[in-house]
Write a protein that holds these residues in place. Structure first.
Motif, PDB file in Angstrom:
ATOM      1  N   ARG A 285       0.863  -1.187   0.000  1.00  0.00           N
ATOM      2  CA  ARG A 285       0.000   0.000   0.000  1.00  0.00           C
ATOM      3  C   ARG A 285       0.896   1.232   0.000  1.00  0.00           C
ATOM      4  NH1 ARG A 285      -2.203   3.109   4.296  1.00  0.00           N
ATOM      5  NH2 ARG A 285      -1.484   1.560   5.825  1.00  0.00           N
ATOM      6  N   VAL A 286       0.708   2.107  -0.981  1.00  0.00           N
ATOM      7  CA  VAL A 286       1.585   3.269  -1.122  1.00  0.00           C
ATOM      8  C   VAL A 286       0.887   4.585  -0.783  1.00  0.00           C
ATOM      9  CG1 VAL A 286       3.064   2.149  -2.833  1.00  0.00           C
ATOM     10  CG2 VAL A 286       1.064   3.450  -3.602  1.00  0.00           C
ATOM     11  N   ALA A 287      -0.438   4.589  -0.725  1.00  0.00           N
ATOM     12  CA  ALA A 287      -1.148   5.838  -0.401  1.00  0.00           C
ATOM     13  C   ALA A 287      -2.569   5.507   0.015  1.00  0.00           C
ATOM     14  CB  ALA A 287      -1.165   6.789  -1.594  1.00  0.00           C
ATOM     15  N   GLY A 288      -3.133   6.358   0.865  1.00  0.00           N
ATOM     16  CA  GLY A 288      -4.537   6.258   1.232  1.00  0.00           C
ATOM     17  C   GLY A 288      -4.852   5.095   2.153  1.00  0.00           C
ATOM     18  N   ASP A 289      -6.066   5.135   2.697  1.00  0.00           N
ATOM     19  CA  ASP A 289      -6.596   4.061   3.527  1.00  0.00           C
ATOM     20  C   ASP A 289      -8.078   3.937   3.219  1.00  0.00           C
ATOM     21  OD1 ASP A 289      -7.998   2.906   5.976  1.00  0.00           O
ATOM     22  OD2 ASP A 289      -5.903   2.590   6.531  1.00  0.00           O
ATOM     23  N   ALA A 290      -8.491   2.781   2.718  1.00  0.00           N
ATOM     24  CA  ALA A 290      -9.857   2.620   2.220  1.00  0.00           C
ATOM     25  C   ALA A 290     -10.901   2.960   3.275  1.00  0.00           C
ATOM     26  CB  ALA A 290     -10.064   1.187   1.724  1.00  0.00           C
ATOM     27  N   VAL A 291     -10.661   2.589   4.530  1.00  0.00           N
ATOM     28  CA  VAL A 291     -11.637   2.839   5.589  1.00  0.00           C
ATOM     29  C   VAL A 291     -11.493   4.241   6.147  1.00  0.00           C
ATOM     30  CG1 VAL A 291     -12.441   2.124   7.862  1.00  0.00           C
ATOM     31  CG2 VAL A 291     -11.818   0.391   6.161  1.00  0.00           C
ATOM     32  N   LEU A 292     -10.281   4.634   6.532  1.00  0.00           N
ATOM     33  CA  LEU A 292     -10.078   5.938   7.156  1.00  0.00           C
ATOM     34  C   LEU A 292     -10.367   7.086   6.197  1.00  0.00           C
ATOM     35  CD1 LEU A 292      -6.838   5.311   9.258  1.00  0.00           C
ATOM     36  CD2 LEU A 292      -9.234   5.163   9.979  1.00  0.00           C
ATOM     37  N   ASP A 293     -10.189   6.870   4.899  1.00  0.00           N
ATOM     38  CA  ASP A 293     -10.460   7.918   3.908  1.00  0.00           C
ATOM     39  C   ASP A 293     -11.815   7.734   3.226  1.00  0.00           C
ATOM     40  OD1 ASP A 293      -7.977   9.180   4.296  1.00  0.00           O
ATOM     41  OD2 ASP A 293      -6.986   7.811   2.906  1.00  0.00           O
ATOM     42  N   SER A 294     -12.702   6.947   3.844  1.00  0.00           N
ATOM     43  CA  SER A 294     -13.983   6.648   3.193  1.00  0.00           C
ATOM     44  C   SER A 294     -14.887   7.871   3.063  1.00  0.00           C
ATOM     45  CB  SER A 294     -14.725   5.557   3.962  1.00  0.00           C
ATOM     46  OG  SER A 294     -15.027   5.982   5.290  1.00  0.00           O
ATOM     47  N   ASP A 295     -14.627   8.929   3.838  1.00  0.00           N
ATOM     48  CA  ASP A 295     -15.448  10.139   3.741  1.00  0.00           C
ATOM     49  C   ASP A 295     -14.829  11.195   2.834  1.00  0.00           C
ATOM     50  OD1 ASP A 295     -13.329  10.690   5.366  1.00  0.00           O
ATOM     51  OD2 ASP A 295     -14.487  11.709   6.934  1.00  0.00           O
ATOM     52  N   SER A 296     -13.774  10.816   2.107  1.00  0.00           N
ATOM     53  CA  SER A 296     -13.142  11.725   1.145  1.00  0.00           C
ATOM     54  C   SER A 296     -13.071  11.025  -0.200  1.00  0.00           C
ATOM     55  CB  SER A 296     -11.736  12.117   1.615  1.00  0.00           C
ATOM     56  OG  SER A 296     -10.839  11.024   1.464  1.00  0.00           O
ATOM     57  N   LEU A 297     -12.509  11.695  -1.193  1.00  0.00           N
ATOM     58  CA  LEU A 297     -12.366  11.103  -2.528  1.00  0.00           C
ATOM     59  C   LEU A 297     -11.047  10.350  -2.686  1.00  0.00           C
ATOM     60  CD1 LEU A 297     -13.850  13.919  -4.806  1.00  0.00           C
ATOM     61  CD2 LEU A 297     -14.945  11.807  -4.029  1.00  0.00           C
ATOM     62  N   MET A 298     -10.222  10.346  -1.643  1.00  0.00           N
ATOM     63  CA  MET A 298      -8.922   9.689  -1.729  1.00  0.00           C
ATOM     64  C   MET A 298      -9.079   8.179  -1.702  1.00  0.00           C
ATOM     65  SD  MET A 298      -5.682   9.999  -1.978  1.00  0.00           S
ATOM     66  CE  MET A 298      -4.287   8.855  -1.878  1.00  0.00           C
ATOM     67  N   PRO A 299      -8.607   7.464  -2.747  1.00  0.00           N
ATOM     68  CA  PRO A 299      -8.659   5.997  -2.723  1.00  0.00           C
ATOM     69  C   PRO A 299      -7.430   5.420  -2.026  1.00  0.00           C
ATOM     70  CG  PRO A 299      -7.802   6.707  -4.824  1.00  0.00           C
ATOM     71  CD  PRO A 299      -8.090   7.962  -4.034  1.00  0.00           C
ATOM     72  N   GLN A 300      -7.501   4.164  -1.702  1.00  0.00           N
ATOM     73  CA  GLN A 300      -6.312   3.437  -1.282  1.00  0.00           C
ATOM     74  C   GLN A 300      -5.613   2.955  -2.541  1.00  0.00           C
ATOM     75  OE1 GLN A 300      -6.562   0.881   2.135  1.00  0.00           O
ATOM     76  NE2 GLN A 300      -5.236  -0.680   1.225  1.00  0.00           N
ATOM     77  N   ILE A 301      -4.301   3.140  -2.604  1.00  0.00           N
ATOM     78  CA  ILE A 301      -3.527   2.778  -3.796  1.00  0.00           C
ATOM     79  C   ILE A 301      -2.434   1.793  -3.398  1.00  0.00           C
ATOM     80  CG2 ILE A 301      -2.062   3.639  -5.665  1.00  0.00           C
ATOM     81  CD1 ILE A 301      -3.493   6.338  -5.368  1.00  0.00           C
ATOM     82  N   ALA A 302      -2.264   0.758  -4.202  1.00  0.00           N
ATOM     83  CA  ALA A 302      -1.234  -0.243  -3.946  1.00  0.00           C
ATOM     84  C   ALA A 302      -0.596  -0.669  -5.253  1.00  0.00           C
ATOM     85  CB  ALA A 302      -1.824  -1.455  -3.222  1.00  0.00           C
ATOM     86  N   VAL A 303       0.639  -1.093  -5.159  1.00  0.00           N
ATOM     87  CA  VAL A 303       1.337  -1.670  -6.306  1.00  0.00           C
ATOM     88  C   VAL A 303       1.675  -3.118  -5.960  1.00  0.00           C
ATOM     89  CG1 VAL A 303       2.265   0.504  -7.149  1.00  0.00           C
ATOM     90  CG2 VAL A 303       3.572  -0.819  -5.499  1.00  0.00           C
ATOM     91  N   GLY A 304       1.661  -3.975  -6.968  1.00  0.00           N
ATOM     92  CA  GLY A 304       1.910  -5.386  -6.716  1.00  0.00           C
ATOM     93  C   GLY A 304       2.666  -6.058  -7.837  1.00  0.00           C
ATOM     94  N   VAL A 305       3.217  -7.206  -7.522  1.00  0.00           N
ATOM     95  CA  VAL A 305       3.939  -8.016  -8.505  1.00  0.00           C
ATOM     96  C   VAL A 305       3.574  -9.472  -8.254  1.00  0.00           C
ATOM     97  CG1 VAL A 305       5.997  -8.193  -7.034  1.00  0.00           C
ATOM     98  CG2 VAL A 305       6.202  -8.555  -9.502  1.00  0.00           C
ATOM     99  N   GLN A 306       3.465 -10.248  -9.330  1.00  0.00           N
ATOM    100  CA  GLN A 306       3.179 -11.670  -9.236  1.00  0.00           C
ATOM    101  C   GLN A 306       4.161 -12.433 -10.124  1.00  0.00           C
ATOM    102  OE1 GLN A 306      -0.963 -11.746 -10.409  1.00  0.00           O
ATOM    103  NE2 GLN A 306      -1.685 -11.373  -8.324  1.00  0.00           N
ATOM    104  N   LEU A 307       4.892 -13.349  -9.514  1.00  0.00           N
ATOM    105  CA  LEU A 307       5.820 -14.207 -10.238  1.00  0.00           C
ATOM    106  C   LEU A 307       5.125 -15.533 -10.490  1.00  0.00           C
ATOM    107  CD1 LEU A 307       9.022 -13.529  -8.084  1.00  0.00           C
ATOM    108  CD2 LEU A 307       8.175 -12.248 -10.059  1.00  0.00           C
TER     109      LEU A 307
END
Length: 319
Positions: free
Chosen positions: A137-159
């Motif tokens: 998770r690189v930015a935001g918090d889905a629950v704590l930011d639920s009253d704003s327009l800020m999403p939770q953002i994450a980057v991932g990799v799959q081998l």
């Protein structure tokens, strides 16, 4: 079948994760020293995808799985089964999460090729794929930011590693590899007051049918580079422990050109995967998911060009 019997029925479908046993043992050992005691709101950590990462059934979300919140370590395990007219897929795996920031996952997929294997002279052919994943998770918090327009953002990799099988010579002839790496970025927005979750994922991938038919292709001048594919999920929380939703996952179509060059016309073309799902959390540690899935046309050369529609069920245990 009763809801309480469903997890045990699913576990009977799951193959042992022998190639991943060391990784799962490590994850379990970490959790025994620090586990999640409080936990998240039900279903806000998603369920387990077919690749092991937290999200919907088909697509990863930006959420970090398990019940762990800040300063906690959590663990989850899952088993899933999908069945269409001509194919079957069993998946099992596990994940560990740290501080609601980092998620590590493992999964093993076992794909029953059904009629396709038989027509290739390989009756009973199974394609098995191992997947190691990491998400941050690189930015935001889905629950704590639920009253704003800020999403939770994450980057991932799959081998991803497709095990050797009777299909190796065919994949070699098409110019498809048996290993590949997917990279993705996800943004998840939870409108808690309205009970709506929206996720968008962009995935850079070479995977043919999620990697079950290898990665990339070169025969006939097929484009062997990475493609950016969109994935979209929308869920509505009917109540705090019950959600319904839809998913769309774009797929590369690299095998169509290679199949044409091999004299199969459009017999290897692929398409997007979709589902309509319902997820229920009877307790904070258990979630059950059922879905109607549309996997498009998988190897239409051997299935009379049929769309592969069917059912998907999954059980997750998270701590």
């Amino acid at each position: 079948m009763t809801p309480h019997a469903l997890p045990f029925a699913l576990l009977r479908h799951a193959r042992p994760l022998l190639p991943l046993a060391a990784a799962i043992t490590l994850l379990t050992g970490v959790v025994t020293s620090a586990h999640a005691d409080t936990g998240k709101l039900l279903l806000t950590g998603g369920v387990s995808t077919i690749e092991g990462a937290a999200g919907g059934g088909l697509s990863p979300w930006a959420v970090i799985g398990t019940q762990a919140t800040a300063d906690e370590t959590g663990f989850s395990a899952f088993a899933s089964h999908a069945k269409t007219q001509d194919y079957g897929l069993n998946v099992a795996g596990a994940a560990v999460a740290f501080n609601n920031r980092v998620e590590l996952s493992v999964a093993r997929q076992d794909f029953n090729t059904g009629i396709t294997g038989t027509l290739l002279g390989l009756p009973g052919l199974h394609l098995r794929q191992n997947i190691l994943g990491a998400k941050v998770r690189v930015a935001g918090d889905a629950v704590l930011d639920s009253d704003s327009l800020m999403p939770q953002i994450a980057v991932g990799v799959q081998l991803k590693q497709l095990e050797s099988s009777g299909l190796d010579d065919t994949l070699d002839a098409l110019g498809a590899k048996r290993n590949g790496t997917d990279v993705y970025v996800s943004a998840t927005k939870l409108f808690l007051a309205q009970g709506i979750l929206v996720n968008g994922t962009l995935r850079a991938t070479k995977a043919n049918q999620n990697g079950l038919l290898g990665f990339g292709a070169t025969l006939g001048g097929a484009d062997n580079g990475y493609e950016i594919q969109p994935e979209i999920s929308v869920a509505y929380l009917i109540r705090n422990n019950l959600a319904v939703g839809v998913e769309y996952r774009g797929m590369p179509n690299k095998l169509q050109t290679a199949g044409n060059a091999a004299g199969l016309g459009d017999g290897l073309r692929g398409g997007a995967w979709k589902d309509i799902f319902i997820a229920w959390a009877p307790s904070k540690n258990v979630s059950l998911t059922a879905a109607y899935v549309d996997l498009g046309r998988l190897v239409p050369a051997t299935t009379n060009n049929k769309r592969q529609n069917g059912v998907y069920v999954s059980a997750q245990f998270a701590f």
